[in-house]
Motif scaffolding. Sequence first.
Motif, short mmCIF file in Angstrom:
data_model
loop_
_atom_site.label_atom_id
_atom_site.label_comp_id
_atom_site.label_asym_id
_atom_site.label_seq_id
_atom_site.Cartn_x
_atom_site.Cartn_y
_atom_site.Cartn_z
N ASN A 131 15.12 3.58 -0.44
CA ASN A 131 13.67 3.74 -0.20
C ASN A 131 12.90 3.56 -1.50
OD1 ASN A 131 14.00 4.21 2.50
ND2 ASN A 131 14.03 6.43 2.30
N LYS A 134 12.60 -0.09 -2.24
CA LYS A 134 11.59 -0.73 -1.39
C LYS A 134 10.19 -0.42 -1.89
CE LYS A 134 14.33 -0.81 2.84
NZ LYS A 134 14.49 -0.24 4.19
N TYR A 138 7.44 -3.03 -3.33
CA TYR A 138 6.10 -3.08 -2.76
C TYR A 138 5.05 -2.94 -3.86
CZ TYR A 138 1.98 -1.79 -0.08
OH TYR A 138 0.72 -1.74 0.44
#
Length: 153
Positions: A131, A134, A138
């Motif tokens: 996570n 990610k 982003y």
Amino acid sequence: MESTNTNAISQLEQALLTILKKEYSFYQSLYVLLDKQSDILKYDKDENLLDLYAEIERCQRRIQESEAKVTTIRQKSPRLFKLAAVHPDVRKTINSIATLVKKNIKLVEDNREFLTNRHERIRVELGELKNSKKILQYMTSAEPPAQFVDSKK
């Protein structure tokens, strides 16, 4: 005939006691090994873990061998075996081994529970890392890319 039978029972009792005392010693050393494994697991000394697992596999083979020894003696003369097995020293040694086996099983269960919890914690941490990756991707891709202006359009 009675004297021969008594002598055979006494010899079998002694043979059983010899085997059982070796087994008792073995289960004592197995307990120490499992306790050592527990310490290694708890204090994250994973470099020693592979050696311990190899040693435990050797112990598993040793347990199978000892079971085969006792089974062979029992099958050779079942009636004499039953008579020899009720001898007080034989019973006492068997009870001692049974107690050690219960303690060993408890240690194995504790180690398994610890490892299961550790495995779950590592799985959760890996999920959190994914996570985080990610989120970082982003955040880094959130900046608009440079645009070039072509004067022909």
